[in-house]
Design an enzyme around this catalytic site. Structure first.
Site, PDB file in Angstrom:
ATOM      1  N   CYS A 280       0.817  -1.223   0.000  1.00 15.31           N
ATOM      2  CA  CYS A 280       0.000   0.000   0.000  1.00 15.31           C
ATOM      3  C   CYS A 280       0.847   1.267   0.000  1.00 15.31           C
ATOM      4  O   CYS A 280       0.322   2.357  -0.227  1.00 15.31           O
ATOM      5  CB  CYS A 280      -0.951  -0.002   1.183  1.00 15.31           C
ATOM      6  SG  CYS A 280      -2.138  -1.354   1.101  1.00 15.31           S
TER       7      CYS A 280
ATOM      8  N   HIS B 195      -3.282   7.277   2.083  1.00 13.99           N
ATOM      9  CA  HIS B 195      -3.685   5.956   1.614  1.00 13.99           C
ATOM     10  C   HIS B 195      -5.046   5.647   2.232  1.00 13.99           C
ATOM     11  O   HIS B 195      -5.249   5.814   3.439  1.00 13.99           O
ATOM     12  CB  HIS B 195      -2.634   4.928   2.045  1.00 13.99           C
ATOM     13  CG  HIS B 195      -3.109   3.523   1.913  1.00 13.99           C
ATOM     14  ND1 HIS B 195      -3.613   3.026   0.731  1.00 13.99           N
ATOM     15  CD2 HIS B 195      -3.177   2.507   2.819  1.00 13.99           C
ATOM     16  CE1 HIS B 195      -3.957   1.764   0.922  1.00 13.99           C
ATOM     17  NE2 HIS B 195      -3.713   1.434   2.168  1.00 13.99           N
TER      18      HIS B 195
ATOM     19  N   ASN C 275     -10.138  -0.315   0.190  1.00 15.06           N
ATOM     20  CA  ASN C 275      -8.680  -0.179   0.112  1.00 15.06           C
ATOM     21  C   ASN C 275      -8.184  -0.848  -1.170  1.00 15.06           C
ATOM     22  O   ASN C 275      -8.185  -2.072  -1.274  1.00 15.06           O
ATOM     23  CB  ASN C 275      -8.070  -0.835   1.357  1.00 15.06           C
ATOM     24  CG  ASN C 275      -6.549  -0.781   1.370  1.00 15.06           C
ATOM     25  OD1 ASN C 275      -5.917  -0.464   0.370  1.00 15.06           O
ATOM     26  ND2 ASN C 275      -5.971  -1.114   2.511  1.00 15.06           N
TER      27      ASN C 275
HETATM   28  N1  COA Z   1     -18.178  -8.340  10.051  1.00 18.99           N
HETATM   29  C1  COA Z   1     -18.675  -8.548  11.274  1.00 18.99           C
HETATM   30  N2  COA Z   1     -17.901  -8.790  12.343  1.00 18.99           N
HETATM   31  C2  COA Z   1     -16.567  -8.790  12.161  1.00 18.99           C
HETATM   32  C3  COA Z   1     -15.994  -8.569  10.904  1.00 18.99           C
HETATM   33  C4  COA Z   1     -16.844  -8.324   9.813  1.00 18.99           C
HETATM   34  N3  COA Z   1     -16.394  -8.087   8.585  1.00 18.99           N
HETATM   35  N4  COA Z   1     -14.648  -8.626  11.037  1.00 18.99           N
HETATM   36  C5  COA Z   1     -14.389  -8.881  12.329  1.00 18.99           C
HETATM   37  N5  COA Z   1     -15.561  -9.000  13.017  1.00 18.99           N
HETATM   38  C6  COA Z   1     -15.740  -9.274  14.429  1.00 18.99           C
HETATM   39  C7  COA Z   1     -14.582 -10.022  15.034  1.00 18.99           C
HETATM   40  O1  COA Z   1     -14.708 -11.411  14.818  1.00 18.99           O
HETATM   41  C8  COA Z   1     -14.716  -9.642  16.478  1.00 18.99           C
HETATM   42  O2  COA Z   1     -15.711 -10.450  17.052  1.00 18.99           O
HETATM   43  P1  COA Z   1     -15.504 -11.063  18.521  1.00 18.99           P
HETATM   44  O3  COA Z   1     -15.357  -9.875  19.429  1.00 18.99           O
HETATM   45  O4  COA Z   1     -16.759 -11.846  18.706  1.00 18.99           O
HETATM   46  O5  COA Z   1     -14.246 -11.864  18.444  1.00 18.99           O
HETATM   47  C9  COA Z   1     -15.260  -8.217  16.458  1.00 18.99           C
HETATM   48  O6  COA Z   1     -15.787  -8.036  15.144  1.00 18.99           O
HETATM   49  C10 COA Z   1     -14.184  -7.159  16.682  1.00 18.99           C
HETATM   50  O7  COA Z   1     -13.065  -7.483  15.899  1.00 18.99           O
HETATM   51  P2  COA Z   1     -11.791  -6.570  15.890  1.00 18.99           P
HETATM   52  O8  COA Z   1     -10.758  -7.218  15.021  1.00 18.99           O
HETATM   53  O9  COA Z   1     -11.428  -6.235  17.313  1.00 18.99           O
HETATM   54  O10 COA Z   1     -12.361  -5.255  15.204  1.00 18.99           O
HETATM   55  P3  COA Z   1     -11.688  -3.868  15.022  1.00 18.99           P
HETATM   56  O11 COA Z   1     -12.494  -2.822  15.677  1.00 18.99           O
HETATM   57  O12 COA Z   1     -10.204  -3.908  15.327  1.00 18.99           O
HETATM   58  O13 COA Z   1     -11.835  -3.642  13.460  1.00 18.99           O
HETATM   59  C11 COA Z   1     -10.546  -3.718  11.454  1.00 18.99           C
HETATM   60  C12 COA Z   1     -11.212  -4.527  12.566  1.00 18.99           C
HETATM   61  C13 COA Z   1      -9.875  -4.697  10.502  1.00 18.99           C
HETATM   62  C14 COA Z   1     -11.623  -2.938  10.710  1.00 18.99           C
HETATM   63  C15 COA Z   1      -9.522  -2.738  12.091  1.00 18.99           C
HETATM   64  O14 COA Z   1      -8.671  -3.427  12.968  1.00 18.99           O
HETATM   65  C16 COA Z   1      -8.688  -2.069  11.038  1.00 18.99           C
HETATM   66  O15 COA Z   1      -9.183  -1.298  10.246  1.00 18.99           O
HETATM   67  N6  COA Z   1      -7.363  -2.309  11.032  1.00 18.99           N
HETATM   68  C17 COA Z   1      -6.496  -1.750  10.020  1.00 18.99           C
HETATM   69  C18 COA Z   1      -6.553  -2.659   8.823  1.00 18.99           C
HETATM   70  C19 COA Z   1      -5.994  -2.016   7.588  1.00 18.99           C
HETATM   71  O16 COA Z   1      -6.258  -0.870   7.315  1.00 18.99           O
HETATM   72  N7  COA Z   1      -5.246  -2.784   6.816  1.00 18.99           N
HETATM   73  C20 COA Z   1      -4.682  -2.377   5.596  1.00 18.99           C
HETATM   74  C21 COA Z   1      -3.562  -1.437   5.842  1.00 18.99           C
HETATM   75  S1  COA Z   1      -2.811  -0.991   4.358  1.00 18.99           S
END
Ligand code: COA
Length: 337
Positions: free
Chosen positions: A115, A258, A288
């Site tokens: 990215c 980004h 993304n």
């Molecule tokens: N739909 C519904 N529930 C989801 C889900 C989805 N698509 N993805 C994850 N969950 C659930 C998880 O299983 C978890 O459930 P649990 O509490 O029962 O275990 C709950 O949601 C919370 O998960 P968590 O991973 O703590 O969520 P979060 O608030 O950290 O959000 C992201 C997840 C991926 C959106 C966030 O961490 C993020 O944006 N990270 C950066 C990723 C990124 O930008 N990557 C590319 C960089 S170039």
């Protein structure tokens, strides 16, 4: 010693696959919901490449637009840099873009930095111009990560989409510079936070020899670690880039990050004291798109006449590697509106 050659960013282009996939459509097979995806990421829909689409074709369309908007002939292009982590050909997809444009005098090669790829390619291209090696360069950022996510893994697949964007960069008239400062960083110790790693499989050639077999595992990501990394490190590199240029955040016209997550955009803007009205975002429509997000957003903003010639833009790319960087850009050229 003669003054360093200035850079001018004089054209942009973008292309995305036609197929739109909404959050509701994802929930046809995934345990997810529109409400969850929107509230955690800001994404409403993304474009997904079908089997007929190709990275090379989308990249070529974006590059062609950038070339035309810069007013160049194909034979005037010296270099085509294609930032991608998902080429159609592992030997490099940039030569296909060269052929499609008929840019027969150009050298063309790929650059991989996930990215951060477009920003790293833009900074790399600038070195060729500053050194006097090249006069005109097309920088393309393109990825089709839909081909590399695990579509059963709701923690990753909902985030990504496909697209391509391009920028034309050339020698600037005296007194103009479109790349004021730049910062690039890598921390390979944290590479497993976000990876599309080799799949270790083998093929038996005879009873004394097993060779490896090419292949990759789908994208794996520690979402929370990547989130923390982005909100900590991106403000630091942007602050460093501003300081190097002697420019304050108030002087910026736009923040062009980004496009990974709306909450990351808001957090970085808040840390820098940049108002939401100056934060460019099209995450809602594309998700993304990896190396494509920055040029895709830039092109949309230029076409909408939000970004105009002379505007000052702070840009930052970040992602797998881990890699991240920032650049202060001035769009256009002095004789353009
Ligand atoms: N739909 C519904 N529930 C989801 C889900 C989805 N698509 N993805 C994850 N969950 C659930 C998880 O299983 C978890 O459930 P649990 O509490 O029962 O275990 C709950 O949601 C919370 O998960 P968590 O991973 O703590 O969520 P979060 O608030 O950290 O959000 C992201 C997840 C991926 C959106 C966030 O961490 C993020 O944006 N990270 C950066 C990723 C990124 O930008 N990557 C590319 C960089 S170039």
């Amino acid at each position: 010693m003669s003054a360093a050659v200035g850079i001018a960013l004089t054209g942009s282009g973008a292309a995305t696959p036609a197929r739109v996939v909404t959050n509701d459509e994802l929930s046809l097979w995934l345990d997810t919901s529109d409400a969850w995806i929107r509230s955690r990421t800001g994404i409403a829909e993304r474009r997904i490449a079908t089997v007929e689409d190709s990275l090379e074709s989308l990249s070529s369309q974006a590059a062609q637009q950038a070339l035309e908007r810069a007013g160049w002939r194909p034979d005037q292009v010296d270099l085509i840099l294609l930032a991608t982590s998902s080429p159609d050909d592992l030997f490099g997809s940039a030569p296909a873009v060269q052929a499609a444009l008929g840019a027969n005098n150009a050298v063309a090669f790929d650059l991989t930095a996930a990215c951060s790829g477009f920003l790293f390619a833009l900074i790399t291209a600038a070195q060729y111009i500053r050194s006097g090696t090249c006069q005109r360069v097309l920088v393309v950022g393109a990825d089709l990560l839909s081909r590399w996510v695990d579509w059963q893994d709701r923690r990753t697949c909902v985030l990504f989409g496909d697209g391509a964007g391009a920028v034309a960069m050339e020698v600037a008239p005296e007194g103009w510079d479109g790349l004021l400062t730049m910062v690039m960083r890598t921390d390979g110790r944290r590479r497993s936070c976000l990876a599309m790693a080799r799949q270790a499989t083998s093929q038996v050639l005879h009873d004394q020899l097993q060779a490896g077999l090419g292949g990759f595992r789908p994208i794996s990501m520690d979402g929370q670690e990547v989130y923390k990394f982005a909100v900590q490190q991106v403000p630091l590199v942007l602050t460093q880039a501003l300081k190097q240029a002697g420019i304050t955040a108030e002087q910026l016209d736009w923040l062009l990050l980004h496009q990974a997550n709306e909450r990351i955009l808001a957090s970085v803007a808040q840390r820098l004291g940049i108002p939401a009205a100056k934060v460019l975002s099209n995450l809602e429509n594309y998700g993304n798109t990896s190396a494509a997000t920055i040029p895709l957003m830039l092109h949309e903003a230029v076409m909408a006449q939000r970004i105009r010639s002379g505007h000052l833009i702070a840009s930052s790319g970040f992602g797998a590697g881990l890699s991240w960087g920032a650049a202060l850009l001035r769009w256009g050229r002095p004789d353009a509106p």
